[in-house]
Design a protein around this motif. Structure first.
Motif, short mmCIF file in Angstrom:
data_model
loop_
_atom_site.label_atom_id
_atom_site.label_comp_id
_atom_site.label_asym_id
_atom_site.label_seq_id
_atom_site.Cartn_x
_atom_site.Cartn_y
_atom_site.Cartn_z
N LEU A 278 0.85 -0.83 -0.01
CA LEU A 278 0.28 -0.13 -0.19
C LEU A 278 1.19 1.26 -0.08
N ALA A 279 1.91 0.99 1.05
CA ALA A 279 3.30 2.31 1.33
C ALA A 279 3.54 2.88 -0.36
N ARG A 280 3.82 1.77 -0.81
CA ARG A 280 4.64 2.21 -1.64
C ARG A 280 4.30 2.02 -3.54
N GLU A 281 2.20 1.16 -3.43
CA GLU A 281 1.53 2.16 -4.55
C GLU A 281 0.18 2.49 -4.57
N PHE A 282 0.73 2.68 -3.23
CA PHE A 282 -1.10 4.33 -3.08
C PHE A 282 -0.47 4.17 -1.45
N PRO A 283 -0.10 5.28 -1.53
CA PRO A 283 0.66 6.25 -0.26
C PRO A 283 -0.14 6.85 -0.18
N ALA A 284 -1.02 8.10 -0.89
CA ALA A 284 -2.19 8.96 -0.77
C ALA A 284 -3.35 7.77 -0.12
N SER A 285 -3.93 6.36 -0.71
CA SER A 285 -5.07 5.79 -0.32
C SER A 285 -5.50 5.98 1.38
N GLY A 286 -5.04 6.41 2.22
CA GLY A 286 -6.42 6.21 3.06
C GLY A 286 -6.52 4.68 3.54
N PHE A 287 -5.69 3.45 3.53
CA PHE A 287 -6.35 2.19 3.45
C PHE A 287 -5.15 2.31 4.53
N ILE A 288 -5.62 1.16 4.96
CA ILE A 288 -4.21 0.23 5.94
C ILE A 288 -4.46 -0.96 6.05
N SER A 289 -3.81 -1.92 6.61
CA SER A 289 -4.04 -3.48 6.66
C SER A 289 -3.74 -3.72 8.14
N LYS A 290 -4.69 -4.36 8.57
CA LYS A 290 -4.50 -4.75 9.97
C LYS A 290 -5.58 -6.27 9.72
N VAL A 291 -4.59 -6.60 11.66
CA VAL A 291 -5.64 -8.18 11.44
C VAL A 291 -6.06 -8.16 12.57
N LEU A 292 -7.11 -8.83 11.93
CA LEU A 292 -7.94 -9.37 13.57
C LEU A 292 -8.14 -10.52 13.40
N PHE A 293 -7.51 -10.42 15.67
CA PHE A 293 -6.99 -11.55 15.72
C PHE A 293 -9.10 -12.08 17.14
N GLU A 294 -9.25 -13.24 16.58
CA GLU A 294 -10.78 -13.32 16.93
C GLU A 294 -9.77 -15.18 18.48
N ASP A 295 -9.80 -14.00 19.25
CA ASP A 295 -9.68 -15.21 20.52
C ASP A 295 -10.33 -16.30 20.63
N GLU A 296 -11.80 -15.64 21.11
CA GLU A 296 -12.45 -16.80 21.67
C GLU A 296 -12.96 -17.86 20.86
N LEU A 297 -13.10 -17.72 18.71
CA LEU A 297 -13.24 -18.13 18.12
C LEU A 297 -12.14 -19.04 17.70
N GLY A 298 -10.17 -18.71 18.13
CA GLY A 298 -9.28 -18.74 17.34
C GLY A 298 -8.80 -18.71 15.64
N GLU A 299 -9.61 -18.00 15.79
CA GLU A 299 -9.77 -17.02 13.96
C GLU A 299 -8.68 -15.60 14.06
N VAL A 300 -8.03 -16.12 12.90
CA VAL A 300 -6.95 -15.20 12.79
C VAL A 300 -7.62 -14.51 11.27
N TYR A 301 -7.62 -13.17 10.89
CA TYR A 301 -7.97 -12.42 9.43
C TYR A 301 -7.02 -10.70 9.78
N VAL A 302 -6.47 -11.19 7.96
CA VAL A 302 -6.48 -10.07 7.64
C VAL A 302 -6.84 -8.97 6.69
N THR A 303 -6.85 -8.17 6.50
CA THR A 303 -7.91 -7.38 5.65
C THR A 303 -7.12 -6.08 4.84
N LEU A 304 -7.35 -5.68 4.37
CA LEU A 304 -7.26 -4.26 3.76
C LEU A 304 -8.96 -2.88 4.18
N CYS A 305 -8.31 -2.26 4.73
CA CYS A 305 -9.82 -0.91 4.95
C CYS A 305 -8.86 0.16 5.55
N LYS A 306 -10.31 0.85 4.95
CA LYS A 306 -10.07 2.50 5.36
C LYS A 306 -9.83 2.53 6.83
N ALA A 307 -8.47 3.40 6.86
CA ALA A 307 -8.34 3.81 7.91
C ALA A 307 -9.16 4.29 9.16
#
Length: 150
Positions: free
Chosen positions: A121-150
């Motif tokens: 994102l930083a290299r190709e779209f530095p002004a995108s206003g988007f971030i990469s985010k990790v979502l930890f669902e401890d109770e479910l034992g699941e982990v996700y990665v996504t791109l989303c609006k900051a």
């Protein structure tokens, strides 16, 4: 190290079988690549998990390899904006991709993937206003990665 059926073929087993030799993690990778029936396409697709192609649709930034145009259009038709849709359509469940990996291992891998996506994102779209985010669902034992609006 994972907690599933592949542990007997993992890096620790590789080191044990080659006791007395100094072996790198890349040598383990070479061994797996030589002894496994994995198609060349798999290696390219797997690398895209770490270095995806990011495309722009409306005001949203999407991981091309995970993009579903039908689902995107359904969401647009329901009145959602492309930047709202992005967080859901970019979602990759790491624990589903690596079922034999421990939750802790999936968490660590997710952080690495997210860091790689952030660099893209930083290299190709530095002004995108988007971030990469990790979502930890401890109770479910699941982990996700996504791109989303900051």
């Amino acid at each position: 190290m994972g907690n599933g059926k592949n542990d007997t073929q993992g890096y620790a087993a590789f080191l044990k079988a080659n006791e007395g030799r100094s072996l790198s993690k890349f040598e383990y990778l070479y061994m797996v690549m030589r002894t496994s029936a994995i198609s060349n396409d798999f290696y390219i697709f797997f690398s895209k998990l770490f270095c995806p192609t990011v495309v722009v649709k409306g005001e949203g930034y999407f991981i091309e390899e995970n993009f579903d145009s039908d689902r995107y259009q359904e969401c647009i038709d329901q009145g959602q904006t492309s930047s709202e849709i992005a967080g859901w359509l970019n979602l990759v469940e790491i624990t589903a991709l690596f079922e034999d990996m421990s939750y802790e291992g999936a968490c660590a891998l997710s952080v690495i993937i997210s860091d790689c996506w952030s660099v893209t994102l930083a290299r190709e779209f530095p002004a995108s206003g988007f971030i990469s985010k990790v979502l930890f669902e401890d109770e479910l034992g699941e982990v996700y990665v996504t791109l989303c609006k900051a």
